[in-house]
Design a protein around this motif. Structure first.
Motif, PDB file in Angstrom:
ATOM      1  N   LYS A   1       8.753  -8.306   6.524  1.00 12.62           N
ATOM      2  CA  LYS A   1       9.608  -9.233   5.791  1.00 12.62           C
ATOM      3  C   LYS A   1      11.044  -8.714   5.681  1.00 12.62           C
ATOM      4  CE  LYS A   1       7.629 -11.266   2.131  1.00 12.62           C
ATOM      5  NZ  LYS A   1       6.786 -11.468   0.912  1.00 12.62           N
ATOM      6  N   ASN A   2      11.200  -7.443   5.342  1.00 12.88           N
ATOM      7  CA  ASN A   2      12.544  -6.934   5.098  1.00 12.88           C
ATOM      8  C   ASN A   2      13.305  -6.631   6.386  1.00 12.88           C
ATOM      9  OD1 ASN A   2      12.128  -7.271   2.417  1.00 12.88           O
ATOM     10  ND2 ASN A   2      12.160  -5.112   1.856  1.00 12.88           N
TER      11      ASN A   2
ATOM     12  N   GLY B   1       8.672  -4.763  -6.334  1.00 13.33           N
ATOM     13  CA  GLY B   1       7.707  -4.144  -7.222  1.00 13.33           C
ATOM     14  C   GLY B   1       6.583  -5.050  -7.670  1.00 13.33           C
ATOM     15  N   PHE B   2       6.613  -6.309  -7.269  1.00 12.14           N
ATOM     16  CA  PHE B   2       5.559  -7.230  -7.694  1.00 12.14           C
ATOM     17  C   PHE B   2       4.278  -6.922  -6.923  1.00 12.14           C
ATOM     18  CE2 PHE B   2       3.132 -11.179  -7.311  1.00 12.14           C
ATOM     19  CZ  PHE B   2       2.981 -11.491  -8.651  1.00 12.14           C
ATOM     20  N   ASP B   3       3.164  -6.909  -7.630  1.00 10.41           N
ATOM     21  CA  ASP B   3       1.872  -6.578  -7.023  1.00 10.41           C
ATOM     22  C   ASP B   3       0.902  -7.735  -7.268  1.00 10.41           C
ATOM     23  OD1 ASP B   3      -0.496  -5.499  -6.107  1.00 10.41           O
ATOM     24  OD2 ASP B   3      -0.217  -3.552  -7.081  1.00 10.41           O
ATOM     25  N   TRP B   4       0.635  -8.512  -6.228  1.00 11.44           N
ATOM     26  CA  TRP B   4      -0.232  -9.680  -6.374  1.00 11.44           C
ATOM     27  C   TRP B   4      -1.656  -9.291  -6.797  1.00 11.44           C
ATOM     28  CZ3 TRP B   4      -4.756 -10.194  -3.691  1.00 11.44           C
ATOM     29  CH2 TRP B   4      -4.918  -9.410  -2.542  1.00 11.44           C
ATOM     30  N   ARG B   5      -2.057  -8.055  -6.501  1.00 18.23           N
ATOM     31  CA  ARG B   5      -3.414  -7.628  -6.842  1.00 18.23           C
ATOM     32  C   ARG B   5      -3.607  -7.575  -8.353  1.00 18.23           C
ATOM     33  NH1 ARG B   5      -3.175  -2.145  -3.585  1.00 18.23           N
ATOM     34  NH2 ARG B   5      -1.287  -2.138  -4.891  1.00 18.23           N
ATOM     35  N   TRP B   6      -2.548  -7.197  -9.064  1.00 16.84           N
ATOM     36  CA  TRP B   6      -2.595  -7.195 -10.532  1.00 16.84           C
ATOM     37  C   TRP B   6      -2.777  -8.620 -11.046  1.00 16.84           C
ATOM     38  CZ3 TRP B   6       0.937  -9.883 -13.492  1.00 16.84           C
ATOM     39  CH2 TRP B   6       0.836  -9.701 -14.877  1.00 16.84           C
TER      40      TRP B   6
ATOM     41  N   HIS C   1       8.232   2.791   0.779  1.00 17.52           N
ATOM     42  CA  HIS C   1       7.211   3.132  -0.218  1.00 17.52           C
ATOM     43  C   HIS C   1       6.320   1.923  -0.536  1.00 17.52           C
ATOM     44  CE1 HIS C   1       8.260   7.235  -1.063  1.00 17.52           C
ATOM     45  NE2 HIS C   1       9.529   6.933  -1.301  1.00 17.52           N
ATOM     46  N   ALA C   2       6.918   0.732  -0.643  1.00 14.91           N
ATOM     47  CA  ALA C   2       6.117  -0.461  -0.900  1.00 14.91           C
ATOM     48  C   ALA C   2       5.162  -0.726   0.257  1.00 14.91           C
ATOM     49  CB  ALA C   2       7.025  -1.671  -1.122  1.00 14.91           C
ATOM     50  N   ALA C   3       5.622  -0.484   1.484  1.00 13.59           N
ATOM     51  CA  ALA C   3       4.776  -0.685   2.663  1.00 13.59           C
ATOM     52  C   ALA C   3       3.599   0.270   2.674  1.00 13.59           C
ATOM     53  CB  ALA C   3       5.601  -0.527   3.931  1.00 13.59           C
TER      54      ALA C   3
ATOM     55  N   GLU D   1      17.417  -6.802  -1.975  1.00 14.69           N
ATOM     56  CA  GLU D   1      16.848  -6.499  -3.299  1.00 14.69           C
ATOM     57  C   GLU D   1      16.278  -5.085  -3.325  1.00 14.69           C
ATOM     58  OE1 GLU D   1      13.547  -8.362  -6.422  1.00 14.69           O
ATOM     59  OE2 GLU D   1      14.084  -9.469  -4.607  1.00 14.69           O
ATOM     60  N   TYR D   2      15.907  -4.576  -2.151  1.00 14.60           N
ATOM     61  CA  TYR D   2      15.298  -3.258  -2.000  1.00 14.60           C
ATOM     62  C   TYR D   2      16.283  -2.251  -1.427  1.00 14.60           C
ATOM     63  CZ  TYR D   2      10.553  -5.354  -2.204  1.00 14.60           C
ATOM     64  OH  TYR D   2       9.407  -6.002  -2.580  1.00 14.60           O
ATOM     65  N   THR D   3      16.082  -0.952  -1.737  1.00 17.71           N
ATOM     66  CA  THR D   3      16.628   0.092  -0.887  1.00 17.71           C
ATOM     67  C   THR D   3      15.644   0.262   0.270  1.00 17.71           C
ATOM     68  OG1 THR D   3      15.457   1.933  -1.942  1.00 17.71           O
ATOM     69  CG2 THR D   3      17.576   1.264  -2.916  1.00 17.71           C
TER      70      THR D   3
END
Length: 249
Positions: free
Chosen positions: A166-167, A206-211, A188-190, A180-182
């Motif tokens: 995506k990025n 930082g959004f986590d759909w699993r939560w 790290h998100a990947a 929005e990201y560095t």
């Protein structure tokens, strides 16, 4: 001042910034249609169960009320959209307020849980990632208490290898979402290392759909989870995640 129009949105010259982002290029536009395909399938099923029934819809974070445009031409509905953004809700009001089955509320969903009562379908399309997580928990609880025939929500996937796709794709096409990201946060998100990513607020990072999935499971039965753009994609590589909960008979 935005003048009232028909139920068909204006051409590109009349689109909001939000709509222009979703129509940035043919690929981005296509990817943003996936949730509406599932929305139409859901309503087709519900309408078939009671053909003469008017389905009451509440749309959380409705923005410019695209869901009303999609549904109103196909199904017998009454629609209430709720959005705290005065500009977006104002545009929705200007476009659709001539329809007697349309209502828009400008304000926080936390002040309007009463609208959930006696509702057939509650929607939150690309919305919950933009709401503080403690409030999302309350929203899910209130939806569950209202027991609609269906609850449907969609959120972006911001964790796992897909975030690289995506990025980097955003950088190459000039879409700008990657800003929005560095790039360290993207990596790290990947790698599922969200401890190295700024804590989620009301954006994508930082959004986590699993939560969210676990929060929904604690309150409702998830009937379907769809991936974008194709259901055969593993969730790790899905661009967004779509949840549909159906009320138990």
């Amino acid at each position: 001042m935005v003048q009232p129009t028909s139920s068909t949105p204006p051409g590109n010259e009349g689109l909001t910034c939000y709509e222009k982002k979703q129509a940035f290029n043919p690929l981005v536009s296509y990817l943003h249609t996936t949730r509406y395909k599932h929305l139409i399938r859901l309503f087709t099923k519900l309408a078939a169960q009671a053909p003469s029934r008017t389905l009451r819809v509440v749309d959380i974070g409705c923005a410019h009320a695209k869901a009303f445009q999609v549904l109103n031409s196909r199904f017998n509905i009454t629609y209430i959209g709720i959005d705290q953004d005065e500009a977006l809700s104002g545009i929705a009001r200007a476009r659709y307020s001539a329809h007697p089955n349309f209502k828009i509320i400008t304000g926080s969903i936390a002040d309007h849980y009463g609208e959930f009562q006696n509702t057939d379908v509650i929607l939150a399309l690309e919305t919950l990632e933009h709401i503080p997580e403690n409030l999302v928990v309350r929203i899910i609880e209130q939806v569950a208490l209202a027991r609609p025939a269906a609850f449907m929500c969609s959120v972006p996937n911001e964790v796992g290898p897909v975030i690289l796709v995506k990025n980097i794709g955003s950088l190459l096409t000039g879409y700008m979402r990657h800003k929005e990201y560095t790039w360290a946060e993207t990596l790290h998100a990947a790698l599922f290392n969200l401890d190295k990513v700024e804590t989620h607020g009301t954006g994508h990072k930082g959004f986590d759909w699993r939560w969210l999935a676990q929060t929904i499971r604690h309150n409702m039965r998830i009937s379907q989870i769809h991936t974008n753009p194709f259901d055969w994609l593993p969730k790790t590589f899905s661009l967004s995640i779509i949840f549909i909960c159906l009320r138990k008979p």
